[in-house]
Design a protein around this motif. Structure first.
Motif, mmCIF file in Angstrom:
data_model
loop_
_atom_site.group_PDB
_atom_site.id
_atom_site.type_symbol
_atom_site.label_atom_id
_atom_site.label_comp_id
_atom_site.label_asym_id
_atom_site.label_seq_id
_atom_site.Cartn_x
_atom_site.Cartn_y
_atom_site.Cartn_z
ATOM 1 N N TYR A 70 -11.183 0.008 -7.283
ATOM 2 C CA TYR A 70 -11.286 -1.424 -7.018
ATOM 3 C C TYR A 70 -11.742 -2.201 -8.244
ATOM 4 C CZ TYR A 70 -12.973 -5.885 -5.390
ATOM 5 O OH TYR A 70 -13.176 -7.242 -5.265
ATOM 6 N N ILE B 66 -0.302 4.795 -0.282
ATOM 7 C CA ILE B 66 -1.617 5.426 -0.335
ATOM 8 C C ILE B 66 -1.657 6.681 0.530
ATOM 9 C CG2 ILE B 66 -4.056 5.104 0.275
ATOM 10 C CD1 ILE B 66 -3.685 2.140 -0.366
ATOM 11 N N TYR C 78 -9.037 0.323 2.206
ATOM 12 C CA TYR C 78 -7.944 -0.440 1.586
ATOM 13 C C TYR C 78 -7.974 -1.898 2.046
ATOM 14 C CZ TYR C 78 -3.373 -2.338 0.587
ATOM 15 O OH TYR C 78 -2.373 -3.152 0.149
ATOM 16 N N SER D 38 -8.654 -5.103 -0.357
ATOM 17 C CA SER D 38 -7.566 -6.074 -0.504
ATOM 18 C C SER D 38 -8.042 -7.475 -0.136
ATOM 19 C CB SER D 38 -6.377 -5.670 0.367
ATOM 20 O OG SER D 38 -5.839 -4.423 -0.045
ATOM 21 N N HIS E 196 -4.059 4.393 -5.741
ATOM 22 C CA HIS E 196 -5.468 4.756 -5.633
ATOM 23 C C HIS E 196 -6.292 4.217 -6.799
ATOM 24 C CE1 HIS E 196 -2.958 7.986 -3.720
ATOM 25 N NE2 HIS E 196 -3.570 7.436 -2.698
ATOM 26 N N LYS F 19 -7.756 7.491 0.334
ATOM 27 C CA LYS F 19 -8.354 6.178 0.612
ATOM 28 C C LYS F 19 -8.082 5.830 2.069
ATOM 29 C CE LYS F 19 -8.470 2.942 -2.490
ATOM 30 N NZ LYS F 19 -8.147 1.829 -3.418
ATOM 31 N N TYR G 54 0.273 1.490 5.584
ATOM 32 C CA TYR G 54 -0.971 0.755 5.830
ATOM 33 C C TYR G 54 -0.716 -0.729 6.097
ATOM 34 C CZ TYR G 54 -4.531 4.338 4.623
ATOM 35 O OH TYR G 54 -5.365 5.427 4.616
ATOM 36 N N PRO H 197 0.813 -1.216 0.000
ATOM 37 C CA PRO H 197 0.000 0.000 0.000
ATOM 38 C C PRO H 197 0.849 1.270 0.000
ATOM 39 C CG PRO H 197 0.054 -0.964 2.189
ATOM 40 C CD PRO H 197 0.767 -1.925 1.291
#
Length: 359
Positions: A332, A11, A21, A25, A329, A16, A53, A9
């Motif tokens: 999804y 980010i 996240y 994931s 970012h 986000k 993260y 990550p």
């Protein structure tokens, strides 16, 4: 050739949230198992958007274990410098039991000066700490009444609890960024290897993998060993969209990495030769050159398949590519579609009958 999925990550929390996240994931991990990817892995970093993260791969992979039953779970990697080996061995053995023996353990030294400062650890001890943690974990997983006497860690006699599910212990991987010597040592010791092409040259990575294979053969270990090579993969039916996503998210990665390695401008360590140039390399990053050099995979399924054919020619068809489909970012839905396209239209060319035809 095998294919897995990795999660690194990088980010901005303003773009986000952490829980978003993690939710995304874990959904992708369930999809990865359904699509027959070989493994899922994640990193360990602290204190910045560059990997922050993912401060604890054991916790994240435990959540993944609860949602899956077949896919292997890999640390990529546990940073050996920041915890006591008895703690590391016990937590990883717990995870190996939770996932019923699906754990692969990757160990790394760490390389960010700010993280070493955060934990009050001298970077000059990183190699000794790494070696001792790997050796101590293997001993704790395998033996009883273990007594350990190292330059940094001394303990025992103690028997590691819980015992790992896999006997004598989970497969051990060594993560190496640029060191041919580290790769050769991993081969000599019978461990497996994790490498990242984005931080080294093709020539150097070729030398690293060759040194690993030669050392493993010379030491008489059974089998060729497993080499995981980590790539970010931007894949879609629309080439222009895939390349636009790649360009934007690679720029985000480089910007976040530049911030994380900025302290190398003033930090120096004999154990990290050349790392003072990391910030300069990050600033000089050029996406088009990286794509042409196959340091990043991007485009249509035909484009990415051609790139992997080239990569396989360089490093061997027995490697495992660990692919990140949800960098930065990226929405999804596009990460999900990329995984489906890869499993349907790329991977079959390199597995089973497709691999035989390629060979």
């Amino acid at each position: 050739m095998e294919f897995g999925v990795n999660f690194f990550p990088v980010i901005d929390p303003e773009k986000k949230s952490a829980n978003t996240y993690y939710d995304e994931s874990l959904q992708l991990i369930e999809l990865a198992e359904a699509l027959d990817f070989q493994h899922v892995q994640t990193v360990e970093h602290y204190g910045s958007p560059y990997g922050g993260y993912s401060p604890d791969p054991v916790v994240f992979l435990a959540a993944a274990a609860a949602r899956t039953s077949r896919i292997r779970l890999a640390t990529g990697a546990v940073i050996a410098s920041f915890a006591h080996p008895v703690q590391i061995a016990a937590r990883l053995a717990l995870l190996d039991n939770l996932c019923h023996g699906r754990l692969d353990v990757g160990f790394g030294r760490g390389f960010l000066p700010d993280e070493f400062e955060l934990f009050g650890v001298d970077m000059g001890e990183s190699r000794a700490r790494f070696t001792e943690v790997v050796d101590a974990c293997v001993a704790l997983w395998s033996g009883e009444e273990v007594r350990f006497e190292g330059a940094v860690h001394r303990f025992g006699p103690v028997t590691g609890f819980p015992r790992p599910y896999q006997r004598p212990h989970p497969p051990v991987f060594v993560a190496s960024a640029t060191s041919t010597e580290s790769c050769a040592l991993a081969g000599t010791q019978g461990h497996h290897l994790q490498v990242v092409p984005s931080v080294t040259s093709r020539q150097q990575l070729t030398e690293m993998t060759a040194a690993y294979r030669a050392a493993r053969r010379a030491a008489g270990h059974a089998g060729p060993g497993r080499i995981q090579i980590k790539y970010t993969c931007y894949l879609g039916e629309d080439r222009e969209q895939a390349l636009a996503d790649a360009r934007a998210n690679e720029r985000n990665y480089v910007e976040m990495m530049a911030g994380a390695v900025a302290s190398w401008a003033s930090a120096r360590s004999a154990q990290y030769p050349g790392y003072e140039k990391f910030a300069e390399k990050a600033r000089a990053y050029d996406f088009d050159r990286a794509l042409a050099d196959h340091k990043v995979l991007a485009g249509t399924p035909d484009d990415v398949r051609a790139q992997i054919e080239t990569v396989g020619g360089w490093y061997g068809l027995d490697i495992c590519l660990s692919l990140q489909f949800n960098p930065g970012h990226l929405p999804y839905e596009r990460a999900e579609r990329a995984m489906e396209l890869f499993a349907d239209r790329v991977a079959p060319a390199f597995t089973g009958d497709g691999l035989a035809a390629a060979a």
